[in-house]
Design a protein around this motif. Structure first.
Motif, PDB file in Angstrom:
ATOM      1  N   LYS A   1     -52.032 -66.399  63.456  1.00  0.00           N
ATOM      2  CA  LYS A   1     -53.109 -66.480  63.112  1.00  0.00           C
ATOM      3  C   LYS A   1     -53.261 -67.660  62.669  1.00  0.00           C
ATOM      4  CE  LYS A   1     -55.080 -64.836  66.931  1.00  0.00           C
ATOM      5  NZ  LYS A   1     -55.691 -65.822  68.330  1.00  0.00           N
ATOM      6  N   TRP A  47     -63.537 -60.805  55.113  1.00  0.00           N
ATOM      7  CA  TRP A  47     -62.897 -62.202  55.052  1.00  0.00           C
ATOM      8  C   TRP A  47     -64.556 -62.692  55.847  1.00  0.00           C
ATOM      9  CZ3 TRP A  47     -60.416 -58.178  56.669  1.00  0.00           C
ATOM     10  CH2 TRP A  47     -60.051 -57.885  57.666  1.00  0.00           C
ATOM     11  N   GLU A  48     -65.158 -63.637  56.920  1.00  0.00           N
ATOM     12  CA  GLU A  48     -65.869 -63.461  58.037  1.00  0.00           C
ATOM     13  C   GLU A  48     -64.853 -64.688  59.157  1.00  0.00           C
ATOM     14  OE1 GLU A  48     -69.046 -64.515  57.692  1.00  0.00           O
ATOM     15  OE2 GLU A  48     -69.009 -63.512  55.672  1.00  0.00           O
ATOM     16  N   GLY A  49     -65.066 -63.860  60.485  1.00  0.00           N
ATOM     17  CA  GLY A  49     -64.387 -64.326  61.202  1.00  0.00           C
ATOM     18  C   GLY A  49     -63.302 -63.736  61.789  1.00  0.00           C
ATOM     19  N   GLU A  50     -62.407 -64.550  63.427  1.00  0.00           N
ATOM     20  CA  GLU A  50     -61.532 -63.000  64.102  1.00  0.00           C
ATOM     21  C   GLU A  50     -60.564 -62.571  63.043  1.00  0.00           C
ATOM     22  OE1 GLU A  50     -58.958 -64.046  67.976  1.00  0.00           O
ATOM     23  OE2 GLU A  50     -60.431 -65.262  66.775  1.00  0.00           O
ATOM     24  N   TYR A  51     -60.130 -62.911  61.859  1.00  0.00           N
ATOM     25  CA  TYR A  51     -58.854 -62.419  61.198  1.00  0.00           C
ATOM     26  C   TYR A  51     -58.737 -63.109  59.865  1.00  0.00           C
ATOM     27  CZ  TYR A  51     -57.467 -67.609  62.260  1.00  0.00           C
ATOM     28  OH  TYR A  51     -57.524 -69.309  62.276  1.00  0.00           O
TER      29      TYR A  51
END
Length: 154
Positions: A151, A69-73
């Motif tokens: 999230k 995945w890409e991003g914070e969570y």
């Protein structure tokens, strides 16, 4: 309990068996994370009970879905089929209960340690406190799952 000494080294046969058992369990579990070798099968080496894979089927359908995945969570699908459908509040409650069970077992083991002679004869180790101690890692995992679900808006 049986032990013998040789030149200031004490051997515990039961501990040796336990160590071998733990080592075998670690090796068995770690093989689950080794990718399967991709070798070509020959027609002469095929086994009668081996599954037949059609040539029309692409090789990507045989592998697990990509969980990057890409991003914070990450997305909820990384939690698996059961926890990905659970709300974050339920996972948070499971996490708190698991942590409470772990803390309880640690406190009770500490109280048993204070009893006279408990360390010498091993009476402070109770199997149910050992099992309850696994609530700590369970609490950590479920609190991370709760955060992921929160999230993702669940």
């Amino acid at each position: 309990f049986f032990f013998f000494a040789s030149r200031n080294i004490i051997y515990y046969p039961k501990m040796a068996r336990l160590s071998i058992l733990l080592l075998a369990a670690i090796v068995a579990v770690s093989t689950a994370f080794v990718p399967a070798a991709q070798t070509a099968t020959r027609a002469t080496n095929q086994v009668a009970f081996a599954p037949k894979i059609s040539s029309e089927q692409s090789s990507t359908t045989l592998f697990a879905e990509d969980m990057t995945w890409e991003g914070e969570y990450p997305p909820s699908k990384v939690l698996g089929p059961i926890m990905s459908k659970m709300p974050s509040s339920t996972l948070a409650i499971i996490s708190m209960v698991s942590l409470g069970v772990c803390v309880y077992s640690c406190v009770q083991s500490g109280l048993l340690l204070r009893e006279p002679g408990a360390v010498e004869d091993g009476s402070w180790v109770k199997w149910y406190y050992v099992v309850e101690g696994f609530g700590g890692p369970l609490a950590w995992g479920t609190h991370v799952a709760s955060w992921i679900q929160r999230k993702n808006g669940m």
